[in-house]
Scaffold this motif. Sequence first.
Motif, PDB file in Angstrom:
ATOM      1  N   ILE A 286       0.642  -1.320  -0.773  1.00  0.00           N
ATOM      2  CA  ILE A 286      -0.319  -0.088  -0.160  1.00  0.00           C
ATOM      3  C   ILE A 286       1.136   0.588  -0.039  1.00  0.00           C
ATOM      4  CG2 ILE A 286      -1.896  -1.045   0.921  1.00  0.00           C
ATOM      5  CD1 ILE A 286      -0.822   0.503   3.935  1.00  0.00           C
ATOM      6  N   GLY A 287       2.238   1.591   1.144  1.00  0.00           N
ATOM      7  CA  GLY A 287       3.118   2.420   0.171  1.00  0.00           C
ATOM      8  C   GLY A 287       3.686   3.086  -0.320  1.00  0.00           C
ATOM      9  N   ASN A 288       3.766   2.129  -1.858  1.00  0.00           N
ATOM     10  CA  ASN A 288       4.976   1.655  -2.930  1.00  0.00           C
ATOM     11  C   ASN A 288       3.901   0.820  -4.399  1.00  0.00           C
ATOM     12  OD1 ASN A 288       6.153   2.227  -4.927  1.00  0.00           O
ATOM     13  ND2 ASN A 288       7.722   1.529  -4.198  1.00  0.00           N
ATOM     14  N   PRO A 289       2.388   0.993  -4.665  1.00  0.00           N
ATOM     15  CA  PRO A 289       1.743   0.505  -5.106  1.00  0.00           C
ATOM     16  C   PRO A 289       2.245   0.040  -6.494  1.00  0.00           C
ATOM     17  CG  PRO A 289       0.415   2.348  -4.798  1.00  0.00           C
ATOM     18  CD  PRO A 289       1.496   2.119  -4.087  1.00  0.00           C
ATOM     19  N   GLY A 290       2.610  -1.165  -6.789  1.00  0.00           N
ATOM     20  CA  GLY A 290       2.725  -1.449  -8.372  1.00  0.00           C
ATOM     21  C   GLY A 290       1.528  -0.846  -9.511  1.00  0.00           C
ATOM     22  N   GLU A 291       1.589  -0.556 -10.670  1.00  0.00           N
ATOM     23  CA  GLU A 291       1.142  -0.935 -11.500  1.00  0.00           C
ATOM     24  C   GLU A 291      -0.283  -1.909 -11.511  1.00  0.00           C
ATOM     25  OE1 GLU A 291       1.071  -0.298 -16.773  1.00  0.00           O
ATOM     26  OE2 GLU A 291       2.677  -0.438 -15.555  1.00  0.00           O
ATOM     27  N   THR A 292      -0.060  -2.439 -11.249  1.00  0.00           N
ATOM     28  CA  THR A 292      -1.585  -4.086 -11.480  1.00  0.00           C
ATOM     29  C   THR A 292      -2.342  -3.425 -10.405  1.00  0.00           C
ATOM     30  OG1 THR A 292      -0.040  -5.654 -12.867  1.00  0.00           O
ATOM     31  CG2 THR A 292      -2.193  -5.874 -11.577  1.00  0.00           C
ATOM     32  N   LEU A 293      -1.528  -3.157  -9.007  1.00  0.00           N
ATOM     33  CA  LEU A 293      -2.664  -2.788  -7.665  1.00  0.00           C
ATOM     34  C   LEU A 293      -3.219  -1.100  -7.735  1.00  0.00           C
ATOM     35  CD1 LEU A 293      -3.420  -3.422  -4.953  1.00  0.00           C
ATOM     36  CD2 LEU A 293      -1.408  -2.711  -4.103  1.00  0.00           C
ATOM     37  N   GLN A 294      -2.205  -0.395  -8.876  1.00  0.00           N
ATOM     38  CA  GLN A 294      -2.681   0.644  -8.861  1.00  0.00           C
ATOM     39  C   GLN A 294      -4.099   1.027  -9.702  1.00  0.00           C
ATOM     40  OE1 GLN A 294       0.178   4.109 -10.103  1.00  0.00           O
ATOM     41  NE2 GLN A 294       1.612   2.941  -9.326  1.00  0.00           N
ATOM     42  N   HIS A 295      -3.410   0.157 -10.712  1.00  0.00           N
ATOM     43  CA  HIS A 295      -5.194   0.272 -11.754  1.00  0.00           C
ATOM     44  C   HIS A 295      -5.811  -0.844 -10.855  1.00  0.00           C
ATOM     45  CE1 HIS A 295      -7.484  -1.143 -15.535  1.00  0.00           C
ATOM     46  NE2 HIS A 295      -7.946  -2.272 -14.673  1.00  0.00           N
ATOM     47  N   PHE A 296      -6.262  -1.404  -9.925  1.00  0.00           N
ATOM     48  CA  PHE A 296      -7.340  -2.300  -9.119  1.00  0.00           C
ATOM     49  C   PHE A 296      -8.104  -1.680  -8.453  1.00  0.00           C
ATOM     50  CE2 PHE A 296      -9.101  -5.610  -6.005  1.00  0.00           C
ATOM     51  CZ  PHE A 296     -10.053  -5.549  -6.933  1.00  0.00           C
ATOM     52  N   GLU A 308     -10.709   1.985  -0.266  1.00  0.00           N
ATOM     53  CA  GLU A 308      -9.616   1.200  -0.978  1.00  0.00           C
ATOM     54  C   GLU A 308      -9.873  -0.439  -0.394  1.00  0.00           C
ATOM     55  OE1 GLU A 308      -6.687  -0.211   2.972  1.00  0.00           O
ATOM     56  OE2 GLU A 308      -7.166   2.029   2.746  1.00  0.00           O
ATOM     57  N   PRO A 309      -9.540  -2.129  -1.476  1.00  0.00           N
ATOM     58  CA  PRO A 309      -9.644  -2.861  -1.575  1.00  0.00           C
ATOM     59  C   PRO A 309      -9.369  -3.765  -0.364  1.00  0.00           C
ATOM     60  CG  PRO A 309      -8.531  -2.318  -3.036  1.00  0.00           C
ATOM     61  CD  PRO A 309      -8.577  -1.311  -2.653  1.00  0.00           C
ATOM     62  N   ASP A 310      -9.893  -4.835   0.029  1.00  0.00           N
ATOM     63  CA  ASP A 310      -9.130  -5.412   0.750  1.00  0.00           C
ATOM     64  C   ASP A 310      -8.440  -6.513   0.571  1.00  0.00           C
ATOM     65  OD1 ASP A 310     -11.026  -7.418   0.786  1.00  0.00           O
ATOM     66  OD2 ASP A 310     -11.528  -7.592   2.843  1.00  0.00           O
ATOM     67  N   THR A 311      -7.385  -7.939   1.430  1.00  0.00           N
ATOM     68  CA  THR A 311      -7.068  -8.400   1.085  1.00  0.00           C
ATOM     69  C   THR A 311      -7.792  -9.602  -0.321  1.00  0.00           C
ATOM     70  OG1 THR A 311      -5.815  -8.956   2.618  1.00  0.00           O
ATOM     71  CG2 THR A 311      -5.581 -10.948   1.542  1.00  0.00           C
ATOM     72  N   PHE A 312      -9.404  -9.813   0.090  1.00  0.00           N
ATOM     73  CA  PHE A 312     -10.432 -10.973   0.414  1.00  0.00           C
ATOM     74  C   PHE A 312     -10.272 -10.621  -1.492  1.00  0.00           C
ATOM     75  CE2 PHE A 312      -9.938 -10.301   4.758  1.00  0.00           C
ATOM     76  CZ  PHE A 312      -9.687 -11.448   4.466  1.00  0.00           C
ATOM     77  N   ALA A 313     -11.028  -9.186  -2.084  1.00  0.00           N
ATOM     78  CA  ALA A 313     -11.179  -8.547  -3.270  1.00  0.00           C
ATOM     79  C   ALA A 313      -9.785  -8.324  -3.696  1.00  0.00           C
ATOM     80  CB  ALA A 313     -11.507  -6.821  -3.157  1.00  0.00           C
ATOM     81  N   VAL A 314      -8.313  -7.895  -3.503  1.00  0.00           N
ATOM     82  CA  VAL A 314      -7.340  -7.876  -4.163  1.00  0.00           C
ATOM     83  C   VAL A 314      -7.185  -9.538  -4.644  1.00  0.00           C
ATOM     84  CG1 VAL A 314      -4.931  -7.741  -4.614  1.00  0.00           C
ATOM     85  CG2 VAL A 314      -6.426  -6.056  -3.495  1.00  0.00           C
ATOM     86  N   GLN A 315      -6.773 -10.523  -3.926  1.00  0.00           N
ATOM     87  CA  GLN A 315      -6.879 -11.717  -3.999  1.00  0.00           C
ATOM     88  C   GLN A 315      -7.553 -13.074  -5.171  1.00  0.00           C
ATOM     89  OE1 GLN A 315      -5.836 -13.217  -0.249  1.00  0.00           O
ATOM     90  NE2 GLN A 315      -3.248 -13.573  -0.592  1.00  0.00           N
TER      91      GLN A 315
END
Length: 387
Positions: A286-296, A308-315
Amino acid sequence: MKRIRYGLLLVMTVIIAVVLGGCGGSQGVKTEGDNALYVGVAGPFSGDGAEYGAMWKKGLEIAAEEINAKGGVKGRPIKLIYEDSQADPKQAASIAQKFVKDERIIAELGDFSTNATWSASPIYQKAGLVQFAFNPSHPELTKHGDYVFQLCPTQADQAIAMANLATDKLKAKRVAVLYLNTDFGKAVKDNAVQAVTAKQAEVVATEAYLSTDKDFKAQLTKVKELNPDVIILGSYYTDTALIMKQAKDLGVKATFIASSSVHSPALLSLGGDAVEGLVTLSVFNIGNPGETLQHFTAKYQEKYGASEPDTFAVQAYDALRLIANAAEKSAEQGEITRKSVRDELAKTQNFPAASQNYITYSPTRQLSQPELFPIIVKEGKFVPYNL
């Protein structure tokens, strides 16, 4: 007489049509012209764990929409078939029997708990259908065979990270462990005890509780009397919120460290001020999100209006994308089959993801060199916990 025979024939025709049409409903045999690729999803969509299943659906819906908006997999759309297991082992096994018989399904996602996953694993393994258990973190989750895959960093990985936080960052000498009495919770406890002991700190107590428990005062009182510096939690965010509220009422002064299963905005709303100062682990940066995480995250905020999404949605988002990627590579090699999806999923290397910057699978079908990011609840938000 002819009228009677014609009437009987008409009635029988209607009955047969109704019976055939009713078998399996929308999840029955292929209809003509249906070239979709189906993925079964078994998880807790009602009952005590329904909020986790709801988060799954949010991540899965975004992934499916994105995949299909780009033409699906070589022109074949992805479709999801949801079945509610309530994370119950018996129901999970029953759903597995149903999914393996449905020839449209190329892979299965789930289940939520280790217990439910393991009850179904032998069925998927025997049938040769990928079981992608993207949330459970038990170190031995994939032990039932080469069709079982994991996405979450294991409790062996997380225990080392939590022990390092307790001893190196917080200088803890005395540590207690409070854990859910399930295979997941026991894995947290066993691995945490081993990791903390290896750091030359003392484990002063290990206290279990049941998934139905709402009152934790007995365990907390016992732990408080032993005066630990740190309490490690093997829990989910719903019980963590209750535990920390009751700990605050009892005047427990120890710092709480929890596994990644509590990383959800829901913890903040459920726990309020009581969860302030909780240290946990995030599977995504969350401190330095990559491109895919930023997009999601942007898509998630746009679609659901959440912060913000949580662990369960991201996975969940990553899990479906990984299956689609395996199917895409299968199509490039020839035909998409259950076996080809398994083989291509196992070959995954440096896949750009949201839950990790990149995903590569080890020979045990677990993450190779998983990343974990320490975070802390500060002023009602999750923020990076700098070491």
